[in-house]
Design an enzyme around this catalytic site. Structure first.
Site, PDB file in Angstrom:
ATOM      1  CB  CYS A  31     -23.982   0.628   9.357  1.00  0.00           C
ATOM      2  SG  CYS A  31     -23.554  -0.019   7.731  1.00  0.00           S
ATOM      3  CE  LYS A  34     -22.767   4.515   6.787  1.00  0.00           C
ATOM      4  NZ  LYS A  34     -23.899   4.882   5.916  1.00  0.00           N
ATOM      5  N   GLY A 153      -6.416  -5.329  -3.017  1.00  0.00           N
ATOM      6  CA  GLY A 153      -6.817  -4.684  -1.779  1.00  0.00           C
ATOM      7  C   GLY A 153      -5.641  -4.135  -1.021  1.00  0.00           C
ATOM      8  CG  HIS A 154      -3.728  -1.131   1.796  1.00  0.00           C
ATOM      9  ND1 HIS A 154      -2.417  -1.241   1.393  1.00  0.00           N
ATOM     10  CD2 HIS A 154      -3.722  -0.358   2.921  1.00  0.00           C
ATOM     11  CE1 HIS A 154      -1.640  -0.561   2.225  1.00  0.00           C
ATOM     12  NE2 HIS A 154      -2.409  -0.019   3.166  1.00  0.00           N
TER      13      HIS A 154
END
Length: 364
Positions: A31, A34, A153-154
């Protein structure tokens, strides 16, 4: 302190060089990747002008953890997505952390996850198929623990390794817990200790020992399963999870949304073992400084507040704990839910106080 080299699925040979550390392939991990809060606000400026259907119970207005769309009188759909670059070198562990973090937003809204979609970007020419498979299997193992399938998903070929999930869940419309509905006099309960960003910075510098790594993994892969049970308690008014914007940032979002002030008792905030010493030794993420630059002006620190504690206060958490705002009479019930589900560090860390002309977050 040196953490042992991460395991990989393929062993080096004379003709096949060892794969690089996963964390060496990313400019920021977990995180901590971000976008800084102030930059994000500028990017999103104006998007609230879009038409909003009445069924959209939670959108982007208060930077909440997920969108919530009412389907009928009994059900609302929670939709969220989260993905990032490696925070650890072990591929299976990276997948576990990323999946736990993504599903957490469903729990933070008071919901129960129902399925996920995988988001995968990998440097195909750099990482082996086996290593990428371990990342995906790590994520799948967490989804199995949460009782949900990965239904699709991708994938893309990218310069840096990226993994995460789209997570979907359900909640009764009356039990949606926003981050903006705290009430004056509420107590603040934190479900997990902080310091994951500090430990991850130490790992990247080879300054984290095996015990510290185990502590970090235990926190970062613990699913925030108390969420739905907490949402069912009448005294729970607001909830969020502490992630990339740190304890300070997410407490500020709660205070701003309610038009009140969040007051934290810093000495009560649980820290991961060794986190403060590692921070004193310089193991601090760049995201911590970016966080503070974005919102430090809204925070009132007590006289003599140490720089290391400021770094911990703004330390980005990857898959951090739930932050709950509840009525004083609900504190025991909230703590009982946490402890019954294995969150032994959960504790009261502050309260919601009257709005002030200056700071929205006050430390004491």
């Amino acid at each position: 302190m040196t953490h042992p080299a991460p395991s990989t699925s393929s062993s080096p040979s004379d003709t096949q060089p060892a794969e690089p550390r996963l964390t060496s392939l990313s400019h920021g991990g977990g995180c901590g990747c971000k976008i800084a809060p102030g930059v994000l606000s500028s990017i999103l400026k104006g998007t609230s002008a879009m038409p909003i259907p009445k069924e959209l119970l939670v959108g982007i207005e208060t930077a909440d953890d997920a969108a919530v769309y009412q389907l009928n009188d009994e059900q609302a759909l929670i939709a969220t997505t989260d993905f990032f670059m490696p925070i650890v070198d072990n591929p299976f562990d990276f997948g576990r952390i990323a999946a736990t973090n993504a599903i957490s937003d469903v729990y933070a809204m008071g919901g129960t996850p129902i399925m996920a979609l995988a988001l995968v970007g990998m440097p195909i020419a750099v990482l082996s198929v086996e290593t990428i498979g371990q990342i995906l299997e790590g994520g799948a193992s967490v989804c199995r623990a949460a009782g949900i399938p990965i239904a699709g998903g991708h994938t893309i070929d990218s310069v840096e390794p990226i993994y995460g999930l789209v997570a979907l869940g359900l909640v009764h419309p009356s039990r949606v817990k926003k981050n903006a509905s705290a009430k004056l006099g509420d107590k603040l309960i934190l479900g997990k200790p902080i310091g994951v960003g500090i430990l991850s910075a130490a790992l990247k510098k080879n300054n984290l020992d095996a015990a510290g790594y185990a502590q970090m993994m235990a926190v970062a892969t613990q699913l925030n399963t108390p969420g739905p049970l907490l949402a069912a308690l009448p005294g729970v008014h607001a909830m969020t999870d502490v992630t990339g914007f740190a304890l300070a940032g997410h407490a500020l979002e709660m205070a701003r949304g309610a038009g009140l002030t969040a007051t934290l008792d810093w000495h009560r905030v649980p820290l991961l073992p060794g986190a403060r010493d590692l921070a004193l030794a310089g193991n601090i993420t760049g995201a911590s400084g970016r966080n503070w630059a974005a919102y430090g002006a809204e925070v009132a620190l007590p006289e003599g507040f140490a720089a290391v504690d400021q770094a911990l206060l703004s330390d980005p958490q990857t898959s951090g704990g739930l932050l709950v705002s509840c009525a004083p009479e609900a504190v025991d019930a909230v703590l009982a839910v946490f402890r019954d589900l294995g969150f032994g560090d959960a504790c009261e860390v502050g309260e919601i106080t009257a709005a002030t002309a200056g700071a929205k977050l006050v430390l004491r």
